[in-house]
Design a protein around this motif. Structure first.
Motif, PDB file in Angstrom:
ATOM      1  N   SER A  82       0.875  -1.168   0.000  1.00 58.25           N
ATOM      2  CA  SER A  82       0.000   0.000   0.000  1.00 58.25           C
ATOM      3  C   SER A  82       0.913   1.220   0.000  1.00 58.25           C
ATOM      4  N   ALA A  83       0.568   2.209  -0.819  1.00 55.19           N
ATOM      5  CA  ALA A  83       1.417   3.399  -0.909  1.00 55.19           C
ATOM      6  C   ALA A  83       1.344   4.244   0.349  1.00 55.19           C
ATOM      7  N   MET A  84       0.184   4.163   1.053  1.00 56.76           N
ATOM      8  CA  MET A  84      -0.041   4.968   2.247  1.00 56.76           C
ATOM      9  C   MET A  84      -0.753   4.132   3.295  1.00 56.76           C
ATOM     10  N   GLY A  85      -0.775   4.631   4.522  1.00 55.27           N
ATOM     11  CA  GLY A  85      -1.503   3.912   5.557  1.00 55.27           C
ATOM     12  C   GLY A  85      -1.475   4.647   6.880  1.00 55.27           C
ATOM     13  N   TRP A  86      -2.387   4.278   7.739  1.00 53.01           N
ATOM     14  CA  TRP A  86      -2.357   4.774   9.111  1.00 53.01           C
ATOM     15  C   TRP A  86      -1.331   3.980   9.906  1.00 53.01           C
ATOM     16  N   GLY A  87      -0.634   4.652  10.782  1.00 52.44           N
ATOM     17  CA  GLY A  87       0.266   3.994  11.708  1.00 52.44           C
ATOM     18  C   GLY A  87       0.088   4.579  13.096  1.00 52.44           C
ATOM     19  N   ILE A  88       0.581   3.877  14.097  1.00 48.05           N
ATOM     20  CA  ILE A  88       0.571   4.358  15.470  1.00 48.05           C
ATOM     21  C   ILE A  88       1.970   4.832  15.823  1.00 48.05           C
TER      22      ILE A  88
END
Length: 332
Positions: A82-88
């Motif tokens: 995935s080119a982008m994503g949510w992270g913590i």
């Protein structure tokens, strides 16, 4: 004025002349995948809302949102699945360093900033019996608890809490209890139906499933995090802490609660084009405030002046440009 038909149009016909611009637009449009969280959770809702906002202001950009999980998203983006994503924030930093729970350094990660959605960890308990303190709840025999999937930061955090209290999912089962994993919708339904007596989830306030539990028929309360546990999670795993105001879930709490917190980072693979990262970040900056609140209330506190300061992974060059142009980040 006389209408002149070009020789090209005459040769290829009107249909061909009209079709050409459509082909050009289709070729210009770019689609990128954003891995979020479980369907029904805050991350998925926020990513879907931001996707629409980005498309509204950038006609040639499309963001396709897919389900994911806080632990796995860093690896998925690092591998360019995935080119982008949510992270913590805490887990992204661990991924970059190759520290537990990751076995290798994630060197391809970049960020578009942090602070997008401060997230509280929540433990809901039955209010018609049983212990009331977190330590007593999680170490009791016959404990029946539900939490999100094993690929989630929620579940990893719960395991760390159980370990601090001297227990584990296996020990819960060995003591005749139940340790149930599922989507947010699944675990909320299991709690409402009485399949479990406790629910653990990390969700930005106001969380829909907690509001629904508070309005449901089963008497329920939220549980505060003990001081020693909060200190342990901060010192050992780089979490943060926060105060959950009493008015957040009035049917689940009658006082402010101290809880463990973490925050959301927008991750990008280092090959995401600079111009794309720039335009996405610029769109977020332009719409800070009420427009982001309309997507999810937790995004109301987002501040570009502090967002770029996240040091867990490098800031994407395109995001740097957007923050600098907005005056949020000092000139190079």
């Amino acid at each position: 004025m006389a209408l002149r038909i070009s020789r090209r149009a005459a040769l290829f016909g009107t249909a061909g002349a009209l079709a050409a611009p459509v082909i050009s637009v289709a070729q210009a449009q770019q689609t990128f995948e954003w891995v979020a969280g479980s369907v029904g959770g805050g991350w998925y809702t926020m990513a879907a809302g931001l996707s629409s906002l980005i498309a509204e202001e950038n006609q040639d950009l499309r963001i396709r949102v897919v389900p994911g999980g806080g632990l796995a998203n860093s690896t998925r983006v690092n591998n360019n699945q995935s080119a982008m994503g949510w992270g913590i924030d805490t887990f992204t930093a661990a991924a970059a360093r190759g520290e537990d729970p990751y076995s290798a350094k994630h060197e391809n990660l970049r960020s578009l900033g942090t602070g997008y959605s401060p997230t509280e960890h929540n433990l809901v308990r039955r209010a018609d019996g049983g212990p009331e303190g977190m330590r007593e709840i999680l170490t009791q025999r016959g404990l029946r608890i539900a939490c999100p999937q094993r690929s989630s930061t929620d579940e990893m955090t719960l395991q760390r809490i159980l370990r601090f209290f001297g227990t584990s999912p296996d020990q819960i089962r060995a003591n005749g209890g139940r340790y149930l994993n599922g989507s947010y919708a699944d675990i909320a339904a299991a709690y409402a139906d009485g399949q479990v007596d406790y629910l653990y989830a990390a969700l930005a306030k106001p969380a829909a499933i907690l509001t629904e539990i508070g309005q449901g028929r089963r008497p329920s309360r939220l549980v505060g995090f003990p001081d020693d546990l909060r200190r342990h999670l901060i010192e050992t795993h780089a979490y943060a802490e926060g105060r959950l105001p009493a008015a957040t879930y009035p049917s689940l709490q009658n006082a402010d609660l101290m809880v463990t917190t973490m925050d959301s980072v927008i991750l990008a693979h280092h090959t995401l084009p600079d111009d794309v990262a720039y335009r996405i970040t610029r769109t977020l900056i332009r719409n800070r405030g009420q427009r982001l609140v309309n997507i999810h209330a937790s995004m109301g506190a987002w501040d570009p002046a502090t967002s770029w300061r996240y040091a867990g992974v490098p800031l994407h060059p395109g995001a740097q440009r957007a923050f600098r142009e907005a005056g949020a980040m000092p000139a190079a």
